[in-house]
Design an enzyme around this catalytic site. Structure first.
Site, PDB file in Angstrom:
ATOM      1  N   GLU A  58       3.259   5.792  59.820  1.00 46.75           N
ATOM      2  CA  GLU A  58       2.130   6.268  60.622  1.00 46.75           C
ATOM      3  C   GLU A  58       1.435   5.096  61.320  1.00 46.75           C
ATOM      4  OE1 GLU A  58       0.831  10.068  60.406  1.00 46.75           O
ATOM      5  OE2 GLU A  58       0.170   9.840  58.332  1.00 46.75           O
ATOM      6  N   GLU A  92       5.993  12.822  53.630  1.00 50.26           N
ATOM      7  CA  GLU A  92       4.930  13.737  53.209  1.00 50.26           C
ATOM      8  C   GLU A  92       5.429  15.144  52.905  1.00 50.26           C
ATOM      9  OE1 GLU A  92       2.791  10.369  55.197  1.00 50.26           O
ATOM     10  OE2 GLU A  92       4.670  11.463  55.483  1.00 50.26           O
TER      11      GLU A  92
END
Length: 271
Positions: A125, A145
């Site tokens: 990210e 995730e």
């Protein structure tokens, strides 16, 4: 390099001329995100924007690893450093600013990412929030995730499909699998793959090339991209013209032309 006082226990911020080097410095935890790290990152990005003579940043990790994601316990625990606790109370949403998620607070100058080892979950990210990316050939990327029934809160569910083809983005997001450096390159997620141990040197080389360019031009290009994202071309061109014409008329532009004629390196002052 000069160590800057805005550094924190988990984020080393150094300056060498026009270049700032930001190092995630928690190698014993594979540079997993912590409050100390996120506060340091938030202050580093503000410094990058606010310091007139700084033109570009390099983001890297200590100990042969970029970032193994979020350490939820460390992110939820107040720092033991009094200055960091004070800064955490002063910076609204310091965690989003540090992660480069807060679009209203993105640095006005480019960031080059240098990845060795793992850059997974929050590490990927962070990478997606940077502008140019160099990864070592044995590096591992990925957004894990979904595999853990979590959500990529750093903005990758939005940003990734805008940066690389949709099918590649969904492969990364929905499978939660690890991505090799060569896969990331073939997808267009990164700019360059280099031998292990050379990512930082390659990123510094790119940063040096950016620092040699006219800073007003570099910042205007970034601003134009961000402000026109998703707009129809005709509307976007109006904004591009409004941003670009002052650059064309700047003292730096005159210096660039003069230096070309005189066959010498240009000396830009951001004016």
């Amino acid at each position: 390099m000069e160590l800057l006082p805005i550094s924190t226990p988990h984020c080393r911020i150094e300056r060498d001329g026009h270049v700032v080097v930001v190092t995630l410095d928690r190698p014993e935890a594979k540079n997993a995100l912590s409050t100390d790290m996120l506060v340091g990152l938030a202050d580093a990005w503000a410094y990058l924007s606010d310091e007139p003579d700084v033109r570009v940043a390099v983001l890297t990790g200590a100990g042969g690893t970029f970032c193994a994601g979020a350490d939820l316990k460390a992110m939820g625990t107040p720092s033991q450093d009094a200055r960091v606790r004070q800064r955490a109370s002063e910076i609204p949403d310091f965690h989003w600013k540090g992660l480069l998620r807060d679009s209203g607070a993105l640095p006005t100058k480019p960031i080059v990412c240098a990845v060795e080892g793992y850059a997974v979950a929050g590490g990927t990210e962070l990478l997606v929030g940077t502008d140019l990316r160099v990864v070592a050939e044995s590096a591992t990327l990925g957004l894990f995730e979904a595999r853990r029934a979590l959500f990529p809160m750093g903005g990758s569910a939005i940003r990734l499909p805008r940066q690389i083809p949709y099918a590649f983005a969904m492969d990364i997001l929905l499978t939660g699998r690890a991505i090799t450096a060569q896969e990331a390159l073939s997808m267009g997620l990164v700019n360059r793959v280099v031998p292990d141990g050379q990512a930082l040197d390659a990123a510094l080389e790119i940063a040096g090339q950016i620092a040699e360019c006219g800073p007003l031009a570099v910042q205007a290009i970034l601003r134009t991209y961000r402000e026109t994202l998703g707009m129809p071309e005709a509307e976007a061109l109006k904004i591009s013209d409004a941003i670009g014409w002052p650059v064309i008329g700047s003292q730096d532009a005159k210096e660039g032309s003069l230096a070309f004629r005189e066959k010498r390196p240009a000396v830009y002052r951001g004016e």
